[in-house]
Write a protein that holds these residues in place. Sequence first.
Motif, PDB file in Angstrom:
ATOM      1  N   VAL A  30       0.855  -1.186   0.000  1.00  0.00           N
ATOM      2  CA  VAL A  30       0.000   0.000   0.000  1.00  0.00           C
ATOM      3  C   VAL A  30       0.890   1.235   0.000  1.00  0.00           C
ATOM      4  O   VAL A  30       1.731   1.399   0.880  1.00  0.00           O
ATOM      5  N   PRO A  31       0.707   2.118  -0.985  1.00  0.00           N
ATOM      6  CA  PRO A  31       1.566   3.307  -1.059  1.00  0.00           C
ATOM      7  C   PRO A  31       1.270   4.302   0.053  1.00  0.00           C
ATOM      8  O   PRO A  31       0.197   4.272   0.662  1.00  0.00           O
ATOM      9  N   THR A  32       2.225   5.175   0.291  1.00  0.00           N
ATOM     10  CA  THR A  32       1.972   6.295   1.193  1.00  0.00           C
ATOM     11  C   THR A  32       1.097   7.295   0.450  1.00  0.00           C
ATOM     12  O   THR A  32       0.963   7.234  -0.775  1.00  0.00           O
ATOM     13  N   ALA A  33       0.510   8.218   1.183  1.00  0.00           N
ATOM     14  CA  ALA A  33      -0.298   9.259   0.550  1.00  0.00           C
ATOM     15  C   ALA A  33       0.553  10.041  -0.459  1.00  0.00           C
ATOM     16  O   ALA A  33       0.090  10.349  -1.562  1.00  0.00           O
ATOM     17  N   ALA A  34       1.797  10.318  -0.103  1.00  0.00           N
ATOM     18  CA  ALA A  34       2.687  11.047  -1.017  1.00  0.00           C
ATOM     19  C   ALA A  34       2.925  10.250  -2.291  1.00  0.00           C
ATOM     20  O   ALA A  34       2.886  10.801  -3.394  1.00  0.00           O
ATOM     21  N   GLU A  35       3.149   8.947  -2.149  1.00  0.00           N
ATOM     22  CA  GLU A  35       3.354   8.102  -3.329  1.00  0.00           C
ATOM     23  C   GLU A  35       2.098   8.038  -4.195  1.00  0.00           C
ATOM     24  O   GLU A  35       2.180   7.898  -5.410  1.00  0.00           O
ATOM     25  N   ALA A  36       0.937   8.170  -3.553  1.00  0.00           N
ATOM     26  CA  ALA A  36      -0.333   8.122  -4.279  1.00  0.00           C
ATOM     27  C   ALA A  36      -0.699   9.479  -4.884  1.00  0.00           C
ATOM     28  O   ALA A  36      -1.729   9.611  -5.529  1.00  0.00           O
ATOM     29  N   GLY A  37       0.146  10.485  -4.672  1.00  0.00           N
ATOM     30  CA  GLY A  37      -0.075  11.787  -5.287  1.00  0.00           C
ATOM     31  C   GLY A  37      -0.587  12.867  -4.353  1.00  0.00           C
ATOM     32  O   GLY A  37      -0.820  13.991  -4.776  1.00  0.00           O
ATOM     33  N   LEU A  38      -0.783  12.566  -3.097  1.00  0.00           N
ATOM     34  CA  LEU A  38      -1.264  13.552  -2.134  1.00  0.00           C
ATOM     35  C   LEU A  38      -0.076  14.022  -1.301  1.00  0.00           C
ATOM     36  O   LEU A  38       0.282  13.432  -0.295  1.00  0.00           O
ATOM     37  N   LYS A  39       0.555  15.074  -1.748  1.00  0.00           N
ATOM     38  CA  LYS A  39       1.760  15.583  -1.089  1.00  0.00           C
ATOM     39  C   LYS A  39       1.424  16.308   0.210  1.00  0.00           C
ATOM     40  O   LYS A  39       0.337  16.837   0.381  1.00  0.00           O
ATOM     41  N   ASN A  40       2.373  16.325   1.104  1.00  0.00           N
ATOM     42  CA  ASN A  40       2.261  17.031   2.385  1.00  0.00           C
ATOM     43  C   ASN A  40       1.086  16.561   3.233  1.00  0.00           C
ATOM     44  O   ASN A  40       0.505  17.338   3.973  1.00  0.00           O
ATOM     45  N   TYR A  41       0.735  15.290   3.100  1.00  0.00           N
ATOM     46  CA  TYR A  41      -0.330  14.723   3.922  1.00  0.00           C
ATOM     47  C   TYR A  41       0.278  13.626   4.759  1.00  0.00           C
ATOM     48  O   TYR A  41       0.673  12.587   4.249  1.00  0.00           O
ATOM     49  N   GLU A  42       0.386  13.892   6.024  1.00  0.00           N
ATOM     50  CA  GLU A  42       0.957  12.900   6.936  1.00  0.00           C
ATOM     51  C   GLU A  42       0.266  13.022   8.287  1.00  0.00           C
ATOM     52  O   GLU A  42       0.176  14.100   8.855  1.00  0.00           O
ATOM     53  N   SER A  43      -0.248  11.910   8.724  1.00  0.00           N
ATOM     54  CA  SER A  43      -0.914  11.862  10.015  1.00  0.00           C
ATOM     55  C   SER A  43      -0.779  10.448  10.545  1.00  0.00           C
ATOM     56  O   SER A  43      -1.060   9.489   9.831  1.00  0.00           O
ATOM     57  N   ALA A  44      -0.350  10.327  11.759  1.00  0.00           N
ATOM     58  CA  ALA A  44      -0.194   8.990  12.327  1.00  0.00           C
ATOM     59  C   ALA A  44      -0.562   9.020  13.803  1.00  0.00           C
ATOM     60  O   ALA A  44      -0.272   9.982  14.513  1.00  0.00           O
ATOM     61  N   ALA A  45      -1.208   7.970  14.228  1.00  0.00           N
ATOM     62  CA  ALA A  45      -1.486   7.818  15.650  1.00  0.00           C
ATOM     63  C   ALA A  45      -0.223   7.272  16.309  1.00  0.00           C
ATOM     64  O   ALA A  45       0.535   6.530  15.679  1.00  0.00           O
ATOM     65  N   TRP A  46       0.004   7.646  17.531  1.00  0.00           N
ATOM     66  CA  TRP A  46       1.174   7.141  18.233  1.00  0.00           C
ATOM     67  C   TRP A  46       0.862   6.996  19.710  1.00  0.00           C
ATOM     68  O   TRP A  46      -0.050   7.624  20.236  1.00  0.00           O
ATOM     69  N   LEU A  47       1.612   6.144  20.337  1.00  0.00           N
ATOM     70  CA  LEU A  47       1.503   5.913  21.773  1.00  0.00           C
ATOM     71  C   LEU A  47       2.878   6.082  22.379  1.00  0.00           C
ATOM     72  O   LEU A  47       3.882   5.796  21.732  1.00  0.00           O
ATOM     73  N   ALA A  48       2.911   6.508  23.617  1.00  0.00           N
ATOM     74  CA  ALA A  48       4.197   6.676  24.291  1.00  0.00           C
ATOM     75  C   ALA A  48       4.048   6.295  25.755  1.00  0.00           C
ATOM     76  O   ALA A  48       2.965   6.418  26.337  1.00  0.00           O
ATOM     77  N   LEU A  49       5.123   5.842  26.319  1.00  0.00           N
ATOM     78  CA  LEU A  49       5.186   5.561  27.745  1.00  0.00           C
ATOM     79  C   LEU A  49       5.705   6.822  28.424  1.00  0.00           C
ATOM     80  O   LEU A  49       6.816   7.280  28.131  1.00  0.00           O
ATOM     81  N   LEU A  50       4.903   7.405  29.305  1.00  0.00           N
ATOM     82  CA  LEU A  50       5.265   8.642  29.991  1.00  0.00           C
ATOM     83  C   LEU A  50       5.300   8.412  31.491  1.00  0.00           C
ATOM     84  O   LEU A  50       4.667   7.491  32.002  1.00  0.00           O
ATOM     85  N   ALA A  51       6.022   9.267  32.183  1.00  0.00           N
ATOM     86  CA  ALA A  51       6.103   9.223  33.638  1.00  0.00           C
ATOM     87  C   ALA A  51       5.950  10.648  34.151  1.00  0.00           C
ATOM     88  O   ALA A  51       6.189  11.611  33.420  1.00  0.00           O
ATOM     89  N   PRO A  52       5.575  10.797  35.412  1.00  0.00           N
ATOM     90  CA  PRO A  52       5.479  12.150  35.978  1.00  0.00           C
ATOM     91  C   PRO A  52       6.805  12.899  35.839  1.00  0.00           C
ATOM     92  O   PRO A  52       7.883  12.291  35.906  1.00  0.00           O
ATOM     93  N   ALA A  53       6.715  14.203  35.657  1.00  0.00           N
ATOM     94  CA  ALA A  53       7.914  15.035  35.486  1.00  0.00           C
ATOM     95  C   ALA A  53       8.879  14.915  36.657  1.00  0.00           C
ATOM     96  O   ALA A  53      10.086  15.086  36.498  1.00  0.00           O
TER      97      ALA A  53
END
Length: 118
Positions: A30-53
């Motif tokens: 499956v191509p990226t949006a850029a490869e499919a012709g939609l430039k400057n379109y990038e969005s991704a969900a992400w998760l991170a492990l965080l701790a109190p400051a």
Amino acid sequence: MPNVIGLIKSGDARPLAVASDKRMTALPDVPTAAEAGLKNYESAAWLALLAPASTGKAVLDRLYAAMAEAVNDPKVRTLFVEQGAEPMVMDPQGLKDFMTSETTKWAAVIKKIGIEPM
């Protein structure tokens, strides 16, 4: 991805592109949006492990080492990929920089389209 990977694998849905900057391990054809012709379109969900400051460096170092070991385990990586995730490890400073960048990017989008605070 976790919501649709089953539909894609069963053939009930056909992906046109992924919104990430690289092709996904779970969907290598499956191509990226850029490869499919939609430039400057990038969005991704992400998760991170965080701790109190206030968490001490020694504890943060132990948490980071344990998380990195788990994410780099081939069995764990496979489980992530099967769910449509791209497992990666960022050191604490890299994660802080990434989160700052994401906040800046999405704040600009929110401002540009005029979403008002709730």
